[in-house]
Design a protein around this motif. Structure first.
Motif, mmCIF file in Angstrom:
data_model
loop_
_atom_site.group_PDB
_atom_site.id
_atom_site.type_symbol
_atom_site.label_atom_id
_atom_site.label_comp_id
_atom_site.label_asym_id
_atom_site.label_seq_id
_atom_site.Cartn_x
_atom_site.Cartn_y
_atom_site.Cartn_z
ATOM 1 N N GLU A 19 0.722 -1.079 -0.134
ATOM 2 C CA GLU A 19 0.140 -0.428 0.383
ATOM 3 C C GLU A 19 0.988 1.224 -0.089
ATOM 4 O O GLU A 19 0.571 2.314 -0.501
ATOM 5 N N ALA A 20 1.965 1.716 0.652
ATOM 6 C CA ALA A 20 2.724 2.541 1.001
ATOM 7 C C ALA A 20 3.019 2.389 0.024
ATOM 8 O O ALA A 20 4.038 3.649 -1.099
ATOM 9 N N LEU A 21 3.973 1.164 -0.898
ATOM 10 C CA LEU A 21 4.957 1.866 -2.244
ATOM 11 C C LEU A 21 4.329 1.833 -3.413
ATOM 12 O O LEU A 21 4.833 2.369 -4.627
ATOM 13 N N GLY A 22 2.815 0.700 -3.068
ATOM 14 C CA GLY A 22 2.316 1.820 -4.865
ATOM 15 C C GLY A 22 2.212 0.315 -5.452
ATOM 16 O O GLY A 22 3.621 -0.222 -5.774
ATOM 17 N N PRO A 23 2.863 1.047 -6.689
ATOM 18 C CA PRO A 23 2.937 -0.433 -7.572
ATOM 19 C C PRO A 23 3.739 -0.741 -8.223
ATOM 20 O O PRO A 23 4.983 0.340 -7.950
ATOM 21 N N ALA A 24 5.006 -1.398 -8.468
ATOM 22 C CA ALA A 24 5.951 -1.904 -8.797
ATOM 23 C C ALA A 24 6.172 -1.142 -10.308
ATOM 24 O O ALA A 24 5.360 -0.430 -11.451
ATOM 25 N N LEU A 25 7.661 -0.466 -10.132
ATOM 26 C CA LEU A 25 7.831 0.353 -11.153
ATOM 27 C C LEU A 25 8.648 -0.463 -12.190
ATOM 28 O O LEU A 25 8.930 -1.502 -12.284
ATOM 29 N N THR A 26 7.934 -0.278 -13.483
ATOM 30 C CA THR A 26 8.567 -0.913 -14.714
ATOM 31 C C THR A 26 10.322 -0.744 -15.010
ATOM 32 O O THR A 26 10.151 0.509 -16.090
ATOM 33 N N VAL A 27 10.900 -1.320 -14.957
ATOM 34 C CA VAL A 27 12.549 -0.285 -15.585
ATOM 35 C C VAL A 27 12.607 -1.233 -16.924
ATOM 36 O O VAL A 27 11.876 -2.791 -16.859
ATOM 37 N N LYS A 28 12.627 -1.025 -17.964
ATOM 38 C CA LYS A 28 12.841 -1.011 -19.730
ATOM 39 C C LYS A 28 14.122 -0.907 -20.068
ATOM 40 O O LYS A 28 15.298 0.548 -19.945
ATOM 41 N N ASP A 112 18.161 -10.238 -10.554
ATOM 42 C CA ASP A 112 19.593 -10.844 -11.244
ATOM 43 C C ASP A 112 20.923 -9.675 -12.177
ATOM 44 O O ASP A 112 20.076 -9.046 -12.616
ATOM 45 N N LYS A 113 22.150 -10.532 -11.704
ATOM 46 C CA LYS A 113 23.014 -9.986 -12.389
ATOM 47 C C LYS A 113 23.009 -9.930 -13.690
ATOM 48 O O LYS A 113 23.616 -9.156 -14.332
ATOM 49 N N THR A 114 22.557 -11.256 -14.683
ATOM 50 C CA THR A 114 22.706 -11.309 -15.736
ATOM 51 C C THR A 114 21.775 -10.339 -16.689
ATOM 52 O O THR A 114 21.369 -10.007 -17.875
ATOM 53 N N ARG A 115 21.003 -9.462 -16.148
ATOM 54 C CA ARG A 115 19.563 -8.070 -16.578
ATOM 55 C C ARG A 115 20.825 -7.385 -16.344
ATOM 56 O O ARG A 115 21.474 -6.617 -15.734
ATOM 57 N N THR A 116 21.201 -6.314 -18.114
ATOM 58 C CA THR A 116 22.170 -4.811 -18.277
ATOM 59 C C THR A 116 21.592 -3.731 -18.294
ATOM 60 O O THR A 116 21.960 -3.352 -19.009
ATOM 61 N N PRO A 117 20.397 -3.548 -17.133
ATOM 62 C CA PRO A 117 19.715 -2.302 -17.494
ATOM 63 C C PRO A 117 21.215 -1.233 -17.459
ATOM 64 O O PRO A 117 22.009 -1.215 -16.874
ATOM 65 N N TYR A 118 21.025 -0.229 -18.351
ATOM 66 C CA TYR A 118 21.492 0.890 -18.011
ATOM 67 C C TYR A 118 21.492 1.823 -16.592
ATOM 68 O O TYR A 118 20.018 1.893 -16.234
ATOM 69 N N GLN A 119 22.547 1.989 -15.750
ATOM 70 C CA GLN A 119 21.831 3.265 -14.793
ATOM 71 C C GLN A 119 20.899 3.884 -14.738
ATOM 72 O O GLN A 119 19.929 4.393 -14.161
ATOM 73 N N HIS A 120 20.985 4.805 -15.983
ATOM 74 C CA HIS A 120 19.515 5.699 -15.896
ATOM 75 C C HIS A 120 18.478 4.959 -15.704
ATOM 76 O O HIS A 120 17.903 6.118 -15.884
ATOM 77 N N ARG A 121 17.999 3.891 -16.227
ATOM 78 C CA ARG A 121 16.763 3.380 -16.269
ATOM 79 C C ARG A 121 16.236 3.338 -15.365
ATOM 80 O O ARG A 121 14.423 3.357 -15.161
ATOM 81 N N PHE A 122 17.355 3.308 -14.095
ATOM 82 C CA PHE A 122 16.268 3.101 -12.789
ATOM 83 C C PHE A 122 15.791 4.378 -12.579
ATOM 84 O O PHE A 122 14.279 4.691 -11.504
ATOM 85 N N ILE A 123 16.857 5.348 -12.390
ATOM 86 C CA ILE A 123 15.900 7.168 -12.425
ATOM 87 C C ILE A 123 15.136 7.336 -13.196
ATOM 88 O O ILE A 123 14.074 7.828 -12.363
ATOM 89 N N VAL A 160 18.944 12.860 -16.930
ATOM 90 C CA VAL A 160 19.094 11.777 -16.227
ATOM 91 C C VAL A 160 20.537 11.581 -16.908
ATOM 92 O O VAL A 160 21.784 10.887 -16.600
ATOM 93 N N LYS A 161 19.887 11.341 -18.769
ATOM 94 C CA LYS A 161 21.161 10.282 -18.789
ATOM 95 C C LYS A 161 22.653 11.592 -19.137
ATOM 96 O O LYS A 161 23.366 10.504 -19.533
#
Length: 171
Positions: A19-28, A112-123, A160-161
């Motif tokens: 409830e406090a967190l709300g829905p998960a963020l979708t990182v692409k 899972d560290k096999t995922r390789t998104p750029y840092q800026h995707r999270f921000i 961000v980028k």
């Protein structure tokens, strides 16, 4: 400037509160020539070692629900502190992003560290989510936590980028 979280620091991850967190963020992101996306939760964790707070992105499947098949769930890799959260030592399981080589605005990612998104995707995802749910004032607070200048919806991605365009780093 707060000291960046380091390998060996103990952190306290709050208990899951949907409830406090709300829905998960979708990182692409793109990986191996295909589009990828995964849900993450952004939580504010306490760095027990330094007494400071930090931002942690944790894969939804490692945080939201515990299953026997998920050996990496936070409840299985950390120590439960009843009523408070999970105490865990920052080690090779974590990755991090940061604004610069000095570690400014360092944040952690537990996934899972096999995922390789750029840092800026999270921000980008965190700021866009705050913007859509609660408006520019909250989005500006998220940007400030990551030591980024205030922006509007149209300038967030470029801002961000310009600061963070690197892969996550390992401890």
């Amino acid at each position: 400037m707060p000291s960046p979280v380091q390998r060996g620091n103990e952190i306290l991850v709050p208990l899951f509160d949907g409830e406090a967190l709300g829905p998960a963020l979708t990182v692409k992101w793109q990986q191996s020539f295909s589009q990828r996306s995964e849900p993450y939760y952004r939580v504010t964790a306490d760095n027990i070692t330094t007494g400071e707070v930090l931002q942690l992105f944790i894969a939804a499947e490692w945080f939201k629900s515990s299953t026997a098949a998920n050996a990496n769930h936070i409840s299985k890799i950390a120590t439960l502190v009843p009523g408070e959260g999970y105490k865990i030592t920052v080690d090779e399981r974590f990755q991090f992003g940061q604004k610069n080589a000095q570690g400014e605005a360092r944040f952690l990612v537990l996934h899972d560290k096999t995922r390789t998104p750029y840092q800026h995707r999270f921000i980008e995802t965190a700021v866009a989510s705050a913007l859509s749910r609660q408006g520019e004032g909250v989005a500006d607070k998220v940007l400030a936590f990551f030591a980024l200048p205030k922006g509007t919806a149209s300038t967030i991605t470029d801002t961000v980028k310009a600061y963070i365009g690197d892969y996550l780093r390992n401890f």
